[in-house]
Design a protein around this motif. Structure first.
Motif, PDB file in Angstrom:
ATOM      1  N   GLU A 142       4.966  11.866  -4.451  1.00 45.50           N
ATOM      2  CA  GLU A 142       6.093  12.705  -5.022  1.00 45.50           C
ATOM      3  C   GLU A 142       7.026  11.645  -5.600  1.00 45.50           C
ATOM      4  OE1 GLU A 142       5.937  16.686  -2.551  1.00 45.50           O
ATOM      5  OE2 GLU A 142       6.934  15.238  -1.921  1.00 45.50           O
ATOM      6  N   ALA A 143       7.180  10.815  -4.720  1.00 45.24           N
ATOM      7  CA  ALA A 143       8.156   9.546  -5.257  1.00 45.24           C
ATOM      8  C   ALA A 143       7.718   9.046  -6.477  1.00 45.24           C
ATOM      9  CB  ALA A 143       8.447   8.698  -4.206  1.00 45.24           C
ATOM     10  N   ALA A 144       6.510   8.589  -6.622  1.00 46.18           N
ATOM     11  CA  ALA A 144       6.014   8.065  -7.792  1.00 46.18           C
ATOM     12  C   ALA A 144       6.026   8.956  -8.931  1.00 46.18           C
ATOM     13  CB  ALA A 144       4.355   7.691  -7.533  1.00 46.18           C
ATOM     14  N   ASP A 145       5.790  10.309  -8.679  1.00 44.91           N
ATOM     15  CA  ASP A 145       5.643  11.200  -9.691  1.00 44.91           C
ATOM     16  C   ASP A 145       7.303  11.342 -10.371  1.00 44.91           C
ATOM     17  OD1 ASP A 145       4.714  13.296 -11.558  1.00 44.91           O
ATOM     18  OD2 ASP A 145       5.895  14.618 -10.427  1.00 44.91           O
ATOM     19  N   ALA A 146       8.175  11.272  -9.338  1.00 43.72           N
ATOM     20  CA  ALA A 146       9.647  11.256  -9.868  1.00 43.72           C
ATOM     21  C   ALA A 146      10.109  10.094 -10.603  1.00 43.72           C
ATOM     22  CB  ALA A 146      10.456  11.552  -8.478  1.00 43.72           C
ATOM     23  N   SER A 153       3.296   4.251 -10.648  1.00 45.06           N
ATOM     24  CA  SER A 153       1.911   4.518  -9.671  1.00 45.06           C
ATOM     25  C   SER A 153       2.329   4.525  -8.141  1.00 45.06           C
ATOM     26  CB  SER A 153       1.026   3.521 -10.079  1.00 45.06           C
ATOM     27  OG  SER A 153       1.281   2.169  -9.239  1.00 45.06           O
ATOM     28  N   GLN A 154       1.512   5.169  -7.404  1.00 46.82           N
ATOM     29  CA  GLN A 154       1.597   5.312  -5.934  1.00 46.82           C
ATOM     30  C   GLN A 154       1.531   3.884  -5.296  1.00 46.82           C
ATOM     31  OE1 GLN A 154      -0.217   8.209  -3.594  1.00 46.82           O
ATOM     32  NE2 GLN A 154      -1.011   9.408  -5.408  1.00 46.82           N
ATOM     33  N   GLU A 155       0.756   2.903  -6.016  1.00 44.89           N
ATOM     34  CA  GLU A 155       0.733   1.587  -5.499  1.00 44.89           C
ATOM     35  C   GLU A 155       2.157   0.956  -5.848  1.00 44.89           C
ATOM     36  OE1 GLU A 155      -1.676  -0.103  -3.689  1.00 44.89           O
ATOM     37  OE2 GLU A 155      -2.596   2.187  -3.649  1.00 44.89           O
ATOM     38  N   THR A 156       2.673   0.893  -6.583  1.00 41.32           N
ATOM     39  CA  THR A 156       3.895   0.545  -6.943  1.00 41.32           C
ATOM     40  C   THR A 156       4.962   0.923  -6.015  1.00 41.32           C
ATOM     41  OG1 THR A 156       3.430   0.187  -9.443  1.00 41.32           O
ATOM     42  CG2 THR A 156       5.691   0.093  -8.921  1.00 41.32           C
ATOM     43  N   ALA A 165      16.672  -4.255  -3.885  1.00 42.87           N
ATOM     44  CA  ALA A 165      16.693  -3.786  -5.282  1.00 42.87           C
ATOM     45  C   ALA A 165      16.786  -2.638  -5.661  1.00 42.87           C
ATOM     46  CB  ALA A 165      15.159  -4.359  -5.685  1.00 42.87           C
ATOM     47  N   PRO A 166      17.250  -2.347  -6.922  1.00 43.98           N
ATOM     48  CA  PRO A 166      17.496  -0.725  -7.428  1.00 43.98           C
ATOM     49  C   PRO A 166      16.563  -0.024  -7.147  1.00 43.98           C
ATOM     50  CG  PRO A 166      18.574  -2.301  -8.942  1.00 43.98           C
ATOM     51  CD  PRO A 166      17.877  -3.435  -7.639  1.00 43.98           C
ATOM     52  N   ARG A 167      15.470  -0.384  -7.444  1.00 36.21           N
ATOM     53  CA  ARG A 167      14.031   0.222  -7.210  1.00 36.21           C
ATOM     54  C   ARG A 167      13.641   0.547  -5.769  1.00 36.21           C
ATOM     55  NH1 ARG A 167      12.339   4.097 -11.004  1.00 36.21           N
ATOM     56  NH2 ARG A 167      11.528   3.014 -12.862  1.00 36.21           N
ATOM     57  N   GLU A 168      13.847  -0.299  -5.035  1.00 31.64           N
ATOM     58  CA  GLU A 168      13.667  -0.073  -3.747  1.00 31.64           C
ATOM     59  C   GLU A 168      14.810   0.852  -2.915  1.00 31.64           C
ATOM     60  OE1 GLU A 168      12.480  -4.886  -2.924  1.00 31.64           O
ATOM     61  OE2 GLU A 168      14.288  -4.131  -2.199  1.00 31.64           O
ATOM     62  N   LEU A 169      15.813   0.934  -3.573  1.00 38.43           N
ATOM     63  CA  LEU A 169      16.716   2.017  -3.081  1.00 38.43           C
ATOM     64  C   LEU A 169      16.549   3.394  -3.519  1.00 38.43           C
ATOM     65  CD1 LEU A 169      20.261   0.114  -3.376  1.00 38.43           C
ATOM     66  CD2 LEU A 169      19.115   0.710  -1.225  1.00 38.43           C
ATOM     67  N   GLU A 170      16.080   3.315  -4.788  1.00 39.87           N
ATOM     68  CA  GLU A 170      15.575   4.770  -5.468  1.00 39.87           C
ATOM     69  C   GLU A 170      14.323   5.180  -4.610  1.00 39.87           C
ATOM     70  OE1 GLU A 170      16.561   4.352 -10.148  1.00 39.87           O
ATOM     71  OE2 GLU A 170      14.715   3.572  -9.283  1.00 39.87           O
ATOM     72  N   VAL A 171      13.308   4.494  -4.158  1.00 44.49           N
ATOM     73  CA  VAL A 171      12.443   4.839  -3.410  1.00 44.49           C
ATOM     74  C   VAL A 171      12.678   5.318  -2.293  1.00 44.49           C
ATOM     75  CG1 VAL A 171      10.199   4.154  -2.408  1.00 44.49           C
ATOM     76  CG2 VAL A 171      10.290   3.393  -4.804  1.00 44.49           C
ATOM     77  N   LEU A 172      13.496   4.408  -1.389  1.00 50.39           N
ATOM     78  CA  LEU A 172      13.958   4.754   0.088  1.00 50.39           C
ATOM     79  C   LEU A 172      14.801   6.297  -0.014  1.00 50.39           C
ATOM     80  CD1 LEU A 172      14.947   1.572   1.435  1.00 50.39           C
ATOM     81  CD2 LEU A 172      13.022   3.244   2.115  1.00 50.39           C
ATOM     82  N   GLY A 173      15.506   6.260  -1.268  1.00 47.07           N
ATOM     83  CA  GLY A 173      16.364   7.412  -1.375  1.00 47.07           C
ATOM     84  C   GLY A 173      15.582   8.533  -1.549  1.00 47.07           C
ATOM     85  N   LEU A 174      14.442   8.573  -2.292  1.00 43.23           N
ATOM     86  CA  LEU A 174      13.475   9.657  -2.215  1.00 43.23           C
ATOM     87  C   LEU A 174      12.670  10.049  -0.653  1.00 43.23           C
ATOM     88  CD1 LEU A 174      11.882   9.069  -5.693  1.00 43.23           C
ATOM     89  CD2 LEU A 174      13.555  10.827  -5.058  1.00 43.23           C
ATOM     90  N   VAL A 175      12.416   8.967  -0.217  1.00 40.30           N
ATOM     91  CA  VAL A 175      11.852   8.974   1.106  1.00 40.30           C
ATOM     92  C   VAL A 175      12.918   9.716   2.139  1.00 40.30           C
ATOM     93  CG1 VAL A 175      10.841   7.646   3.092  1.00 40.30           C
ATOM     94  CG2 VAL A 175      10.199   7.214   0.809  1.00 40.30           C
ATOM     95  N   ALA A 176      14.084   9.383   1.968  1.00 33.77           N
ATOM     96  CA  ALA A 176      14.987  10.023   2.800  1.00 33.77           C
ATOM     97  C   ALA A 176      15.001  11.437   2.566  1.00 33.77           C
ATOM     98  CB  ALA A 176      16.401   9.461   2.529  1.00 33.77           C
ATOM     99  N   LEU A 177      14.698  11.818   1.426  1.00 33.55           N
ATOM    100  CA  LEU A 177      14.758  13.332   1.148  1.00 33.55           C
ATOM    101  C   LEU A 177      13.421  13.936   1.312  1.00 33.55           C
ATOM    102  CD1 LEU A 177      16.343  13.121  -2.622  1.00 33.55           C
ATOM    103  CD2 LEU A 177      17.577  14.031  -0.372  1.00 33.55           C
ATOM    104  N   GLY A 178      12.422  13.393   2.023  1.00 37.04           N
ATOM    105  CA  GLY A 178      11.225  13.847   2.640  1.00 37.04           C
ATOM    106  C   GLY A 178      10.115  13.882   1.558  1.00 37.04           C
TER     107      GLY A 178
END
Length: 273
Positions: free
Chosen positions: A232-236, A240-243, A214-227
């Motif tokens: 930080e991903a939740a803030d960007a 929420s962190q749980e989401t 899903a688009p949101r899954e890719l967005e989260v993984l993209g931020l994880v890939a950036l370290g």
């Protein structure tokens, strides 16, 4: 008048044909207008049609965005009115010689005509009396402009469908190549096509369906890939962190891996990141 069948020519022609009707509908003694032409520095209006003017000084006058009353309508894509053109501070006075001194106009209204999402023409109405153009007359000019928009839209050819992006064309080509490799009865050709597909970054057609994220899954993984951390991903992303954790778990499940680092590697290997 622009003498061709281009979109600008069609708009200009309709404006010229409808000025008399605009004058009758609004009761304004002076009406004029014209089509806009795209320019590198923004669209420019050319006043080509006049009714009720004292002379021809306005004919072929070019108006840029933000210049004079018509330029304000061109810039804001909204109807603009001044009660006394000569003294108002709401507009620039580039065209006072034409409007005030030669045509002796006082209250003036300018209404944009939208064509294909942009201002394609501007209609003007004016009086030479000390009274202002009332709200009811402005509404009639605006309604006339809206009717003109519908008439022009019916005359113009439909817009060309948007061209797919290079990335979209590449994905389609890879999918076609994978389908060809999967369905060809020739084993040698199938292996050759699979090698070409792998060289181009596509999925081996013998590996089964490629997982979709899903688009949101890719967005989260993209931020994880950036370290980025989960926080930080939740803030960007404004989540929420749980989401964020839920999206990561979902992505790991789809990719059949057990941690977020492996999910990033798997997504990269599939060309999803």
């Amino acid at each position: 008048m622009v003498d061709d069948d281009s979109p600008v020519g069609i708009v200009d022609r309709v404006v010229g044909q409808r000025l008399r009707q605009l004058q009758r509908t609004t009761g304004l003694p002076v009406v004029f207008g014209g089509a806009t032409t795209p320019r590198r520095d923004g669209p420019r209006l050319r006043i080509a049609h006049l009714r009720g003017t004292l002379g021809d000084s306005l004919r072929d006058l070019e108006v840029g965005r933000g210049r004079g009353l018509g330029g304000s309508a061109l810039l804001t894509a909204a109807a603009c009115r001044v009660d006394d053109y000569a003294s108002t501070r709401a507009i620039t006075h580039d065209f006072d010689r034409h409007v005030v001194h030669e045509e002796r106009m006082t209250s003036v209204v300018a209404v944009p005509v939208t064509v294909g999402g942009v201002v394609g023409a501007v209609l003007y109405g004016a009086v030479r009396a000390p009274h202002r153009i009332g709200d009811a007359v402005v509404d009639r000019v605006a309604a006339f402009g809206a009717a003109l928009e519908r008439e022009i839209a019916a005359l113009l050819p439909p817009p060309a469908p948007p061209r797919p992006s290079p990335a979209a064309r590449t994905r389609t080509a890879l999918a076609d190549l994978a389908d060809l490799a999967r369905t060809t009865p020739d084993p040698a050709l199938r292996r050759r096509l699979a090698r070409i597909l792998a060289d181009l970054g596509g999925q081996d057609p013998t590996e089964g369906p490629r997982p979709e994220l899903a688009p949101r899954e890719l967005e989260v993984l993209g931020l994880v890939a950036l370290g980025r951390t989960n926080a930080e991903a939740a803030d960007a992303l404004g989540l929420s962190q749980e989401t964020v954790k839920a999206y990561l778990r979902s992505a790991m499940r789809r990719l059949d891996v057990r941690n977020r680092t492996a999910a990033v590697h798997a997504a990269r290997g599939l060309g999803l990141l």
